[in-house]
Scaffold this motif. Structure first.
Motif, short mmCIF file in Angstrom:
data_model
loop_
_atom_site.label_atom_id
_atom_site.label_comp_id
_atom_site.label_asym_id
_atom_site.label_seq_id
_atom_site.Cartn_x
_atom_site.Cartn_y
_atom_site.Cartn_z
N GLY A 143 24.63 93.84 -15.76
CA GLY A 143 25.55 93.29 -16.75
C GLY A 143 26.87 94.01 -16.68
N ASP A 144 27.68 93.82 -17.71
CA ASP A 144 29.02 94.40 -17.70
C ASP A 144 29.19 95.54 -18.70
N GLY A 145 28.09 96.09 -19.21
CA GLY A 145 28.16 97.18 -20.18
C GLY A 145 28.51 98.50 -19.53
N GLN A 146 28.73 99.49 -20.39
CA GLN A 146 29.04 100.84 -19.94
C GLN A 146 27.91 101.78 -20.34
N GLU B 46 16.28 107.95 -14.00
CA GLU B 46 15.58 106.67 -13.93
C GLU B 46 16.47 105.50 -14.35
N TYR B 47 17.27 105.71 -15.38
CA TYR B 47 18.19 104.66 -15.81
C TYR B 47 19.15 104.30 -14.67
N GLN B 48 19.72 105.31 -14.05
CA GLN B 48 20.68 105.06 -12.98
C GLN B 48 20.00 104.43 -11.76
N GLN B 49 18.77 104.83 -11.47
CA GLN B 49 18.04 104.22 -10.36
C GLN B 49 17.85 102.73 -10.61
N ILE B 50 17.45 102.36 -11.83
CA ILE B 50 17.21 100.96 -12.15
C ILE B 50 18.50 100.15 -12.00
N VAL B 51 19.60 100.66 -12.55
CA VAL B 51 20.88 99.95 -12.45
C VAL B 51 21.32 99.83 -11.00
N ARG B 52 21.20 100.91 -10.25
CA ARG B 52 21.60 100.88 -8.84
C ARG B 52 20.78 99.85 -8.05
N LEU C 220 18.46 99.51 -21.33
CA LEU C 220 19.57 99.07 -20.49
C LEU C 220 20.05 97.68 -20.88
N VAL C 221 19.15 96.82 -21.32
CA VAL C 221 19.54 95.49 -21.81
C VAL C 221 20.36 95.63 -23.09
N ASP C 222 19.93 96.50 -23.99
CA ASP C 222 20.67 96.72 -25.23
C ASP C 222 22.08 97.23 -24.95
N ALA C 223 22.24 98.04 -23.92
CA ALA C 223 23.55 98.58 -23.55
C ALA C 223 24.33 97.60 -22.68
#
Length: 131
Positions: free
Chosen positions: A40-43, A52-58, A88-91
């Motif tokens: 998505g386009d969130g920050q 783990e968050y960054q791995q999922i987004v990457r 991550l969806v919430d963000a």
């Protein structure tokens, strides 16, 4: 039964998912293993910059990924991965498919007035069909 002062050793693989999700065990949204996610386009806020968050987004930036594929790649149980995905969806760093029964918590109505967004109406339709 452990003797006083002696506790069974818990393996790091057992404790790690609990720590990664900060003790949360249930995702806020229903995510099937085959649900595909895209970025998505969130920050990312300070809480979402961990490994783990960054791995999922990457991984999702490379191409759409299913929940099951993400869980296997980051080597976490499906339940723990779902909790992280919900964060991550919430963000708004990840997006769920339009046909998924999901309503963004912050914006159920458009900014142009009190008319529901297309995404909200689609989520409502899917939810009613599932009843």
């Amino acid at each position: 039964m452990p003797r006083s002062g002696h506790y069974p050793q818990l393996s790091p693989a057992f404790v790690r998912p609990y720590l990664v999700t900060r003790g949360r065990t249930r995702p806020r949204y229903r995510l099937s293993p085959e649900t595909e996610l895209e970025t998505g386009d969130g920050q990312a806020g300070a809480a979402l910059v961990d490994g783990e968050y960054q791995q999922i987004v990457r991984l999702c930036r490379q191409r759409r990924r299913s929940v099951a594929e993400l869980a296997g790649t980051i080597r976490l149980p499906l339940s723990a991965t779902r909790v992280l995905i919900c964060d991550l969806v919430d963000a708004r760093l990840l997006r769920l498919p339009v046909n998924h029964a999901y309503t963004p918590p912050e914006a159920p109505y458009s900014l142009a007035g009190d008319r529901p967004t297309r995404q909200l109406l689609e989520a409502l339709r899917v939810g009613l069909e599932n009843l």
